[in-house]
Design an enzyme around this catalytic site. Sequence first.
Site, PDB file in Angstrom:
ATOM      1  N   HIS A   1       0.850  -1.191   0.000  1.00 11.86           N
ATOM      2  CA  HIS A   1       0.000   0.000   0.000  1.00 11.86           C
ATOM      3  C   HIS A   1       0.879   1.231   0.000  1.00 11.86           C
ATOM      4  O   HIS A   1       1.929   1.230   0.655  1.00 11.86           O
ATOM      5  CB  HIS A   1      -0.918   0.009   1.236  1.00 11.86           C
ATOM      6  CG  HIS A   1      -2.069   0.932   1.084  1.00 11.86           C
ATOM      7  ND1 HIS A   1      -1.978   2.279   1.337  1.00 11.86           N
ATOM      8  CD2 HIS A   1      -3.327   0.703   0.647  1.00 11.86           C
ATOM      9  CE1 HIS A   1      -3.142   2.837   1.075  1.00 11.86           C
ATOM     10  NE2 HIS A   1      -3.982   1.910   0.649  1.00 11.86           N
TER      11      HIS A   1
ATOM     12  N   ASP B   1      -7.970  -5.356  -0.072  1.00 11.95           N
ATOM     13  CA  ASP B   1      -8.470  -6.221  -1.151  1.00 11.95           C
ATOM     14  C   ASP B   1      -8.113  -7.691  -0.968  1.00 11.95           C
ATOM     15  O   ASP B   1      -8.599  -8.535  -1.713  1.00 11.95           O
ATOM     16  CB  ASP B   1      -7.903  -5.746  -2.499  1.00 11.95           C
ATOM     17  CG  ASP B   1      -8.441  -4.388  -2.878  1.00 11.95           C
ATOM     18  OD1 ASP B   1      -9.637  -4.167  -2.655  1.00 11.95           O
ATOM     19  OD2 ASP B   1      -7.677  -3.560  -3.392  1.00 11.95           O
TER      20      ASP B   1
HETATM   21  N1  ACO Z   1       4.315  -7.714  -4.635  1.00  8.52           N
HETATM   22  C1  ACO Z   1       5.661  -7.675  -4.761  1.00  8.52           C
HETATM   23  N2  ACO Z   1       6.400  -6.563  -4.651  1.00  8.52           N
HETATM   24  C2  ACO Z   1       5.761  -5.416  -4.388  1.00  8.52           C
HETATM   25  C3  ACO Z   1       4.360  -5.366  -4.239  1.00  8.52           C
HETATM   26  C4  ACO Z   1       3.626  -6.567  -4.363  1.00  8.52           C
HETATM   27  N3  ACO Z   1       2.307  -6.573  -4.221  1.00  8.52           N
HETATM   28  N4  ACO Z   1       3.983  -4.087  -3.991  1.00  8.52           N
HETATM   29  C5  ACO Z   1       5.102  -3.361  -3.994  1.00  8.52           C
HETATM   30  N5  ACO Z   1       6.181  -4.159  -4.221  1.00  8.52           N
HETATM   31  C6  ACO Z   1       7.592  -3.742  -4.236  1.00  8.52           C
HETATM   32  C7  ACO Z   1       7.945  -3.046  -5.551  1.00  8.52           C
HETATM   33  O1  ACO Z   1       8.413  -3.957  -6.513  1.00  8.52           O
HETATM   34  C8  ACO Z   1       8.998  -2.066  -5.089  1.00  8.52           C
HETATM   35  O2  ACO Z   1      10.188  -2.806  -4.924  1.00  8.52           O
HETATM   36  P1  ACO Z   1      11.667  -2.130  -5.144  1.00  8.52           P
HETATM   37  O3  ACO Z   1      11.687  -0.918  -4.262  1.00  8.52           O
HETATM   38  O4  ACO Z   1      12.605  -3.197  -4.710  1.00  8.52           O
HETATM   39  O5  ACO Z   1      11.750  -1.801  -6.605  1.00  8.52           O
HETATM   40  C9  ACO Z   1       8.523  -1.639  -3.697  1.00  8.52           C
HETATM   41  O6  ACO Z   1       7.740  -2.759  -3.209  1.00  8.52           O
HETATM   42  C10 ACO Z   1       7.664  -0.383  -3.675  1.00  8.52           C
HETATM   43  O7  ACO Z   1       6.586  -0.584  -4.588  1.00  8.52           O
HETATM   44  P2  ACO Z   1       5.888   0.580  -5.380  1.00  8.52           P
HETATM   45  O8  ACO Z   1       5.096   0.015  -6.495  1.00  8.52           O
HETATM   46  O9  ACO Z   1       6.908   1.641  -5.716  1.00  8.52           O
HETATM   47  O10 ACO Z   1       4.940   1.156  -4.247  1.00  8.52           O
HETATM   48  P3  ACO Z   1       3.730   2.102  -4.476  1.00  8.52           P
HETATM   49  O11 ACO Z   1       3.473   2.793  -3.203  1.00  8.52           O
HETATM   50  O12 ACO Z   1       3.925   2.945  -5.691  1.00  8.52           O
HETATM   51  O13 ACO Z   1       2.539   1.092  -4.841  1.00  8.52           O
HETATM   52  C11 ACO Z   1       0.770  -0.458  -4.676  1.00  8.52           C
HETATM   53  C12 ACO Z   1       1.581   0.644  -3.969  1.00  8.52           C
HETATM   54  C13 ACO Z   1       0.325   0.025  -6.048  1.00  8.52           C
HETATM   55  C14 ACO Z   1      -0.459  -0.749  -3.852  1.00  8.52           C
HETATM   56  C15 ACO Z   1       1.668  -1.710  -4.806  1.00  8.52           C
HETATM   57  O14 ACO Z   1       2.023  -2.181  -3.530  1.00  8.52           O
HETATM   58  C16 ACO Z   1       0.980  -2.839  -5.613  1.00  8.52           C
HETATM   59  O15 ACO Z   1       1.098  -2.853  -6.845  1.00  8.52           O
HETATM   60  N6  ACO Z   1       0.270  -3.788  -4.916  1.00  8.52           N
HETATM   61  C17 ACO Z   1      -0.479  -4.817  -5.601  1.00  8.52           C
HETATM   62  C18 ACO Z   1      -1.801  -4.256  -6.133  1.00  8.52           C
HETATM   63  C19 ACO Z   1      -2.792  -3.991  -5.011  1.00  8.52           C
HETATM   64  O16 ACO Z   1      -3.017  -4.821  -4.138  1.00  8.52           O
HETATM   65  N7  ACO Z   1      -3.418  -2.810  -5.089  1.00  8.52           N
HETATM   66  C20 ACO Z   1      -4.459  -2.425  -4.133  1.00  8.52           C
HETATM   67  C21 ACO Z   1      -3.953  -1.329  -3.228  1.00  8.52           C
HETATM   68  S1  ACO Z   1      -5.180  -0.906  -2.054  1.00  8.52           S
HETATM   69  C22 ACO Z   1      -6.280   0.009  -2.892  1.00  8.52           C
HETATM   70  O17 ACO Z   1      -5.998   0.759  -3.795  1.00  8.52           O
HETATM   71  C23 ACO Z   1      -7.615  -0.140  -2.527  1.00  8.52           C
END
Ligand code: ACO
Length: 437
Positions: A314, A371
């Site tokens: 998140h 979720d």
């Molecule tokens: N699985 C594996 N790795 C992950 C995940 C995941 N679900 N989420 C983040 N990471 C990693 C990224 O690869 C990144 O790694 P790095 O720094 O080594 O390159 C680091 O964690 C940071 O991730 P970002 O994508 O930069 O974080 P951001 O804050 O932009 O994204 C998000 C947050 C979009 C929710 C992300 O965690 C994600 O894609 N999760 C899966 C989709 C999801 O469940 N979305 C629902 C969110 S809740 C909502 O909107 C209601």
Amino acid sequence: MTTANTNTNTETATIAVGGKSLQYPIITGSENEKGIDISKLRADTGCVTLDPGYVNTGACTSAVTFIDGDLGILRYRGIPIDQLAEHSTFTEVSYLLIYGKLPTRAQLDDFNYQLCHHSMIHEDMKRFYDGYPSTAHPMGILSAMVCSMSSYYPEALDPSNRTHLNDTIVRLLAKLPTIAALSHKKSRGQPFVYPDNSLSYSANLLQMFFAVPADKYKLDEDVARVLDLLLILHADHEQNCSTSTVRLVGSSQANLFACIAAGICALWGPLHGGANQEVMTMLELINQDGGNVDKYVAMAKDKKSSFRLMGFGHRVYKNFDPRAKIIKKACDTVLNKLGIRDPLLDIAKKLEERALSDSYFVDHKLYPNVDFYSGIIYKAIGIPNNMFTVMFALGRLPGWIAHWKEMTESGAPKIGRPRQIYTGATLQDYVPIANRT
Ligand code: ACO
């Protein structure tokens, strides 16, 4: 209860650009969050700030919802989410978010009465459903239907005219469940079921989804309560992608129907509300693949793979998502009550356990989000996968409305119009087509 002290802070931040040193005020919120007010930065220095994904950017001040992502705190109008989850109802929470305080008994009764008595949609709108193929995604239908509602209520087209605002708010909250249920019925080839004013908001939603004329529908109050709980937990989450979209569209003085339709589209994406559908697809994939959770945890960590654990991580929560804790418990309760043994729940729990003991997820502060378990509950209730994000939209609706209302009531809001750093071609002449290579 403390109110915002945004104008009493004398602290400033110093920014040095091009040999000039400039002071900018620091704004402090009621929970001591701080933001540097750089609204004069470009005028003073010619520079803008660059912040892809708005990770460090506060777009507004807001009194609707407070989140502390490090401590796992979520409060609507100051009230902790767990208290609302335990004691409140979705319509009461909607009132709280939109009007800023808990309703009195009389106010709540009146609000519920209005929500009941505006739940039918214009009969002509039913014909719109005939234009969609049965494979149409219900989020596309929902957004189009909400935007179409603007044609039936022309008095709501001017957002500065507040005379009809409460009618518009009530119409949106009352009719969205009907619109969602009709789209479900259409996809099933079943006759539409009209709303029933004698039922609560969530019970009515269930009845419109699942009743058929041939059979008497047996309403399960526990299921209605868990659905209500899910709606409460989704009701607001401050400046998330869809809420920011609603605010941005609203800043151009577009009408509320158009703003909500835009918010629905933003919510649809798999990185936002669409994640609940993606979680189920992922759990089913793992199940069909023999339940090999370790393989998928490894894939999620592999930077060469685009696979992510859906329902994990998140932007704001870096400790735990308080909504996920409540939903996980509700998930166990409802599956037990319905006598359902879903292998996907076992996989979800195993996945969570493995991920939370893995240094990658611990170091990246990735925890199950709202979720992760919600889809398992929706599935147990009988709601199909492609409707999960629609359920999220029904829940988020009061939050979108509250933010739109807050923004449009805050004096003359500025149109949202970010800047950019241009990186394209510098000046070049037009080349006639015959001379192009
Ligand atoms: N699985 C594996 N790795 C992950 C995940 C995941 N679900 N989420 C983040 N990471 C990693 C990224 O690869 C990144 O790694 P790095 O720094 O080594 O390159 C680091 O964690 C940071 O991730 P970002 O994508 O930069 O974080 P951001 O804050 O932009 O994204 C998000 C947050 C979009 C929710 C992300 O965690 C994600 O894609 N999760 C899966 C989709 C999801 O469940 N979305 C629902 C969110 S809740 C909502 O909107 C209601």
